[in-house]
Design an enzyme around this catalytic site. Structure first.
Site: not given
Ligand code: PNW
Length: 439
Positions: A350
């Site tokens: 990602e």
């Molecule tokens: C990733 N944080 O999540 C996920 O794999 C996805 O589902 C999400 O939509 C994407 O990143 C964008 O946010 C995260 O708070 C969500 O550090 C939050 C965090 C990190 C990764």
């Protein structure tokens, strides 16, 4: 876009990623309730208390969505499967759920897209949460049964599989920080979740090996930690942040050992005889996936353990408030290979951002996304040139979707979605990528 397919090794894979709860729509087709339905129903947890009941209706519109993946020239589609759709109570198979993932798989193959599955992207069946969720060691066995039921059906057609998306989010973000479901702020729950999530990973890998599957991996989210000033305290806190966020999970899976400085805090709360699980957790995998978005600046001040405080950084930020820091991706690619994975293939599973969309005359412009992807692809190329065995780069996300605690406010898609009509409209970044990726 600055970079074209020809600038990368011949077998380098470009992909695009989504997850089930964020796009499918839930609560029909025999699917059960999930911890995100519960979490969103409590005011204050999610922007406007929004949930994934409709999301972007991918369950019904997947042929159109996969057409978009194929038309852009992506090689891989990284999707996830919902435990609560396959097993509404977490334990009993829902044949309609299996049928859906069977159709979805064949629809990818018909379009020449490689299916890259993730078995858990956070929509825990509510009945499993009622039994303690990730705090309960038995979850590893229930997760193994789910893996067996689903992969027994579609495993023969998967290109690659990872059991868990982002163990840090599953454990720390959800049990220590309380930002994600189930919204706990409890160190004992955190210690258990930090271990059980990797135990479930290990059990699922074991099940899939038993089914004769290969190309199995693990997907971690990484955040680079820089000290906010020159003090020894800030350096120490940044190292602790790095150990909790990044090194715990890498250490568990690739060394069979957790960082000492994290065990100092979590140790008293760890489940009994956790050491006995480390061989299962660190059994060989075939690749390592890195999700990368940003870095954090860590200040010198502390509070109770871990006493790690983020301070605001000076760099330009995305709409999420996340600093844009492509160097962090380079740092992780080189460090992960050097310290943990050696020759094992790495995949950026990602990378992407929430950015403002400018909708004008039926066109959607997202110049910030194009610049962000270009800047990160620079670092991807640099790492490859220096010998890092990086085999692919997947963008988050195909479609605007349910961005967890931010509800539908943050748009990560290459394709714009009108959340009223659910109409899809490719953004400028989608068109720019398509032009560069077509073979
Ligand atoms: C990733 N944080 O999540 C996920 O794999 C996805 O589902 C999400 O939509 C994407 O990143 C964008 O946010 C995260 O708070 C969500 O550090 C939050 C965090 C990190 C990764």
């Amino acid at each position: 876009m600055k970079h074209a397919r020809a600038d990368f090794p011949k077998d380098f894979l470009f992909g695009v990623a989504t997850s089930s709860y964020q796009i499918e729509g839930h609560g029909f087709g025999g699917a059960g309730r999930t911890q995100w339905d519960d979490f969103a129903a409590t005011p204050g947890n999610v922007k406007n208390a929004e949930n994934g009941a409709v999301a972007v209706d991918h369950y019904h519109r997947y042929p159109e969505d996969l057409d978009l993946v194929a038309a852009a020239g992506f090689d891989c589609y990284r999707f996830s499967t919902s435990w609560a759709r396959v097993m509404p109570d977490g334990k009993t198979v829902n044949p309609e759920g299996l049928d859906f993932y069977d159709r979805l798989t064949d629809a990818m193959l018909e379009r020449g897209i490689k299916p890259c599955a993730t078995l858990y992207h956070w929509e825990l069946p509510s009945p499993i949460l009622d039994m303690g969720g990730w705090r309960n060691r038995d979850i590893a066995g229930w997760f193994a049964d789910y893996t067996q039921a689903l992969m027994g059906r579609i495993g023969d057609r998967m290109y690659s599989v990872a059991p868990i998306n982002e163990p840090w989010c599953v454990a720390w973000l959800s049990h220590f920080m309380g930002y994600h479901a189930p919204g706990l702020r409890d160190i004992r729950a955190t210690a258990r979740a930090m271990h059980h999530v990797l135990l479930a990973h290990g059990r699922a890998i074991e099940v899939m090996r038993g089914l004769g599957m290969d190309n199995l991996g693990a997907v971690f989210n990484f955040e680079w930690a820089d000290p906010a000033d020159d003090s020894a305290e800030a350096a120490e806190k940044a190292a602790l942040y790095d150990a909790i966020y990044n090194r715990w999970f890498l250490g568990g899976v690739f060394k069979g050992a957790y960082p000492e400085k994290v065990l100092e805090g979590l140790g008293p709360h760890m489940p009994d005889r956790w050491q006995d699980d480390m061989a299962l957790i660190s059994q060989p995998v075939d690749w390592c996936g890195l999700n990368y978005y940003t870095r954090k600046l860590i200040g010198p001040d502390g509070g109770p353990w871990p006493g790690v405080k983020e301070v605001e950084g000076p760099l330009p930020k995305t709409l999420m408030g996340w600093e844009i820091y492509p160097e962090g991706l380079y740092n992780f690619l080189t460090r992960t290979a050097r310290e943990y994975t050696g020759d094992l293939p790495l995949i950026v599973t990602e990378n992407g951002l929430a950015s403002p969309d400018v909708v004008k005359n039926g066109k959607v412009d997202d110049p910030q996304r194009i610049a962000y992807l270009d800047a990160h692809l620079d670092k991807v190329r640099q790492a490859i040139a220096e010998g890092v065995p990086l085999k692919g780069y997947y963008i988050w996300s195909l479609l605007d979707n349910y961005e967890w605690a931010c509800g539908y406010e943050q748009r990560f898609g290459l394709v714009h979605v009108d959340f009223e009509t659910l109409e899809r409209r490719p953004k400028a970044s989608y068109h720019a990528l398509a032009e560069k990726l077509r073979r």
